[in-house]
Design an enzyme around this catalytic site. Structure first.
Site, mmCIF file in Angstrom:
data_model
loop_
_atom_site.group_PDB
_atom_site.id
_atom_site.type_symbol
_atom_site.label_atom_id
_atom_site.label_comp_id
_atom_site.label_asym_id
_atom_site.label_seq_id
_atom_site.Cartn_x
_atom_site.Cartn_y
_atom_site.Cartn_z
ATOM 1 N N CYS A 140 0.918 -1.170 0.328
ATOM 2 C CA CYS A 140 0.015 -0.049 0.292
ATOM 3 C C CYS A 140 0.846 1.331 -0.026
ATOM 4 O O CYS A 140 0.355 2.170 -0.372
ATOM 5 C CB CYS A 140 -0.883 -0.010 1.228
ATOM 6 S SG CYS A 140 -1.959 -1.439 1.290
ATOM 7 N N HIS A 282 -4.098 6.752 3.415
ATOM 8 C CA HIS A 282 -4.315 5.455 2.827
ATOM 9 C C HIS A 282 -5.619 5.003 3.519
ATOM 10 O O HIS A 282 -6.066 5.199 4.494
ATOM 11 C CB HIS A 282 -3.072 4.279 3.222
ATOM 12 C CG HIS A 282 -3.600 3.170 2.801
ATOM 13 N ND1 HIS A 282 -3.927 2.745 1.615
ATOM 14 C CD2 HIS A 282 -3.706 1.885 3.264
ATOM 15 C CE1 HIS A 282 -4.499 1.445 1.425
ATOM 16 N NE2 HIS A 282 -3.948 0.703 2.644
ATOM 17 N N ASN A 312 -10.441 -0.944 0.371
ATOM 18 C CA ASN A 312 -9.049 -0.863 0.286
ATOM 19 C C ASN A 312 -8.334 -1.124 -1.151
ATOM 20 O O ASN A 312 -8.532 -2.218 -1.364
ATOM 21 C CB ASN A 312 -8.459 -1.755 1.226
ATOM 22 C CG ASN A 312 -6.811 -1.653 1.534
ATOM 23 O OD1 ASN A 312 -6.249 -0.995 0.537
ATOM 24 N ND2 ASN A 312 -6.208 -1.858 2.435
HETATM 25 N N1 ACO Z 1 -18.105 -10.008 9.566
HETATM 26 C C1 ACO Z 1 -18.586 -10.318 10.851
HETATM 27 N N2 ACO Z 1 -17.708 -10.635 11.698
HETATM 28 C C2 ACO Z 1 -16.647 -10.690 11.256
HETATM 29 C C3 ACO Z 1 -16.169 -10.251 10.051
HETATM 30 C C4 ACO Z 1 -17.009 -10.049 9.204
HETATM 31 N N3 ACO Z 1 -16.557 -9.604 8.027
HETATM 32 N N4 ACO Z 1 -14.737 -10.389 9.957
HETATM 33 C C5 ACO Z 1 -14.371 -10.651 11.369
HETATM 34 N N5 ACO Z 1 -15.506 -10.876 12.159
HETATM 35 C C6 ACO Z 1 -15.472 -11.214 13.589
HETATM 36 C C7 ACO Z 1 -14.501 -12.026 14.069
HETATM 37 O O1 ACO Z 1 -14.274 -13.531 13.651
HETATM 38 C C8 ACO Z 1 -14.194 -11.730 15.329
HETATM 39 O O2 ACO Z 1 -15.242 -12.598 16.141
HETATM 40 P P1 ACO Z 1 -14.794 -13.243 17.669
HETATM 41 O O3 ACO Z 1 -14.732 -12.190 18.455
HETATM 42 O O4 ACO Z 1 -15.866 -14.416 17.720
HETATM 43 O O5 ACO Z 1 -13.624 -14.018 17.299
HETATM 44 C C9 ACO Z 1 -14.810 -10.420 15.589
HETATM 45 O O6 ACO Z 1 -15.637 -10.151 14.315
HETATM 46 C C10 ACO Z 1 -13.908 -9.343 15.726
HETATM 47 O O7 ACO Z 1 -12.565 -9.461 14.916
HETATM 48 P P2 ACO Z 1 -11.566 -8.518 14.905
HETATM 49 O O8 ACO Z 1 -10.650 -8.958 13.840
HETATM 50 O O9 ACO Z 1 -11.289 -8.420 16.145
HETATM 51 O O10 ACO Z 1 -12.198 -7.192 14.425
HETATM 52 P P3 ACO Z 1 -11.491 -5.852 14.267
HETATM 53 O O11 ACO Z 1 -12.449 -4.795 14.885
HETATM 54 O O12 ACO Z 1 -10.380 -5.754 14.456
HETATM 55 O O13 ACO Z 1 -11.933 -5.485 12.799
HETATM 56 C C11 ACO Z 1 -10.625 -5.552 10.627
HETATM 57 C C12 ACO Z 1 -11.605 -6.206 11.663
HETATM 58 C C13 ACO Z 1 -11.737 -4.774 10.097
HETATM 59 C C14 ACO Z 1 -10.068 -6.442 9.841
HETATM 60 C C15 ACO Z 1 -9.577 -4.626 11.338
HETATM 61 O O14 ACO Z 1 -8.670 -5.467 12.144
HETATM 62 C C16 ACO Z 1 -8.792 -3.972 10.318
HETATM 63 O O15 ACO Z 1 -9.165 -3.121 9.613
HETATM 64 N N6 ACO Z 1 -7.477 -4.187 10.414
HETATM 65 C C17 ACO Z 1 -6.585 -3.663 9.521
HETATM 66 C C18 ACO Z 1 -6.591 -4.191 7.941
HETATM 67 C C19 ACO Z 1 -5.787 -3.356 7.256
HETATM 68 O O16 ACO Z 1 -5.942 -2.112 7.292
HETATM 69 N N7 ACO Z 1 -5.087 -4.069 6.371
HETATM 70 C C20 ACO Z 1 -4.331 -3.186 5.390
HETATM 71 C C21 ACO Z 1 -4.039 -3.853 4.256
HETATM 72 S S1 ACO Z 1 -2.690 -3.113 3.415
HETATM 73 C C22 ACO Z 1 -2.132 -3.932 2.312
HETATM 74 O O17 ACO Z 1 -1.150 -3.770 2.177
HETATM 75 C C23 ACO Z 1 -3.144 -4.706 1.353
#
Ligand code: ACO
Length: 355
Positions: A140, A282, A312
């Site tokens: 990214c 980003h 993203n």
């Molecule tokens: N729908 C419903 N529930 C979900 C989903 C979904 N799509 N995805 C995960 N959950 C659940 C999980 O299983 C978890 O359940 P549990 O508590 O029973 O285990 C719960 O939701 C919470 O999961 P978390 O991972 O803690 O959720 P979080 O609030 O952290 O959000 C997210 C997840 C959106 C992925 C977040 O962590 C995030 O945005 N992280 C950064 C991602 C990012 O920026 N990536 C960059 C990529 S850059 C590149 O180079 C491509």
């Protein structure tokens, strides 16, 4: 043509005479963006569509990420097609014929093929036959890396202009059965033409690039050439080339590194947070954007947000954001624009731009 040296400032001038009057053309010690371009597929994938594909709800996606929909390229569209579409728009605005492009620097995490570089395929398609063309793997952060590499090549006198392209078909490396990642990504391309700035105080005022490979496992995409080709079907499925991510850990590092990039570029330029007209961060998650803006003391009314519409799109988010913000007049002549990003690597970067 004569040189008018100006040792006191960092600018120097090449003068020419027009109707017996000396006309200075200031050549500064930085580069400016001459033009921008973008392309997104027309196909929209909504949260409602995803509700039918995996165990998720639109409410969860909106609350946790801010994403409402994303664009998905058709199967027969590749990153070369996408990058060329964005590049054509940027070249047209710059009034630059492809044969006049000195360098094409491409950022992509999703190349159509691994050899040759995507930049070479884009070069051939554009007919930019005088350019050097190469790719950058910065995830990214790749487009801000590309901008900074172009800056170095231009200021060292090796080239006069560069076409910096980010083109990402994230849908191709997304596991559409994994709800933790498939709700996040979309496809897009962005581009800009850059050249040495001819107005002092205009252009890229500061840049910052960092990486931490020790955190690579948080966000990666197998397979690798270090692993022998698997013969076992289960092993093939395991290494199927989809993106893998430890979301919560990436989240924490994203906020930390984007805030670091904010401080680094503002300090380098000697500019206060209050003077920033627009933050173009980003676009991975609205909560990461809000946390960064809060840290930078920049109200959300001064932040460009399109994660709701595109998700993203990896390194394409910033050039797409810049282009959109210019189109609606949020970036005008003289606007001070702060760009910060992070991505797999982990990598992170920032740049401060006076348009
Ligand atoms: N729908 C419903 N529930 C979900 C989903 C979904 N799509 N995805 C995960 N959950 C659940 C999980 O299983 C978890 O359940 P549990 O508590 O029973 O285990 C719960 O939701 C919470 O999961 P978390 O991972 O803690 O959720 P979080 O609030 O952290 O959000 C997210 C997840 C959106 C992925 C977040 O962590 C995030 O945005 N992280 C950064 C991602 C990012 O920026 N990536 C960059 C990529 S850059 C590149 O180079 C491509």
């Amino acid at each position: 043509m004569e040189l008018w040296g100006d040792g006191a400032t960092k600018a120097w001038s090449i003068g020419f005479t027009f109707h017996d009057q000396e006309v200075p053309v200031v050549a500064t010690d930085t580069i400016r963006l001459v033009s921008t371009g973008m392309w997104t597929p027309s196909r929209v994938l909504t949260n409602a569509d995803l509700e039918r594909m995996v165990d998720t709800t639109s409410d969860w996606i909106v609350e946790r990420t801010g994403i409402h929909e994303r664009r998905i390229a058709d199967d027969d569209i590749g990153v070369v097609d996408m990058g060329c579409n964005a590049a054509h728009e940027a070249l047209a605005e710059a009034g630059l014929d492809p044969s006049g492009v000195d360098a094409i620097i491409v950022s992509t995490a999703t190349p159509d093929r691994l050899l040759p570089a995507t930049a070479c395929d884009i070069q051939a398609r554009l007919g930019a036959n005088q350019a050097v063309a190469f790719d950058l793997w910065g995830a990214c952060s790749g487009w801000l890396y590309a901008l900074n590499v172009a800056r170095g090549l231009i200021l060292s006198g090796q080239i006069e202009n560069a076409l910096c392209v980010a083109t990402e078909k994230m849908s191709a490396i997304t596991d559409w059965t994994d709800r933790a990642t498939c709700v996040l990504f979309g496809d897009a391309a962005g581009a800009a033409v850059v050249q040495r700035s001819d107005r002092e105080g205009r252009g890229i005022l500061a840049s910052y690039m960092r990486s931490d490979g020790s955190l690579a496992e948080l966000l990666h995409r197998p397979p690798s050439s270090a692993q022998p080709i698997p013969i076992d079907i289960a092993e093939i499925a395991h290494r199927n080339g989809f993106i893998r991510m430890a979301g919560r850990e990436v989240f924490k590092n994203a906020v930390r590194s984007m805030c670091e990039a904010v401080d680094a570029v503002l300090e380098q330029a000697g500019i206060s947070k209050d003077d920033v007209d627009l933050l173009v961060p980003h676009q991975a998650n609205i909560r990461i954007i809000e946390a960064t803006a809060k840290y930078a003391n920049i109200g959300m009314d001064r932040v460009w947000v399109n994660v709701d519409r595109y998700g993203n799109t990896s390194s394409a988010t910033i050039p797409v954001g810049l282009h959109e913000a210019r189109q609606v007049g949020r970036i005008r002549d003289g606007s001070l624009v702060l760009m910060v990003t992070f991505g797999a690597g982990l990598t992170w970067a920032g740049a401060l731009l006076r348009w």
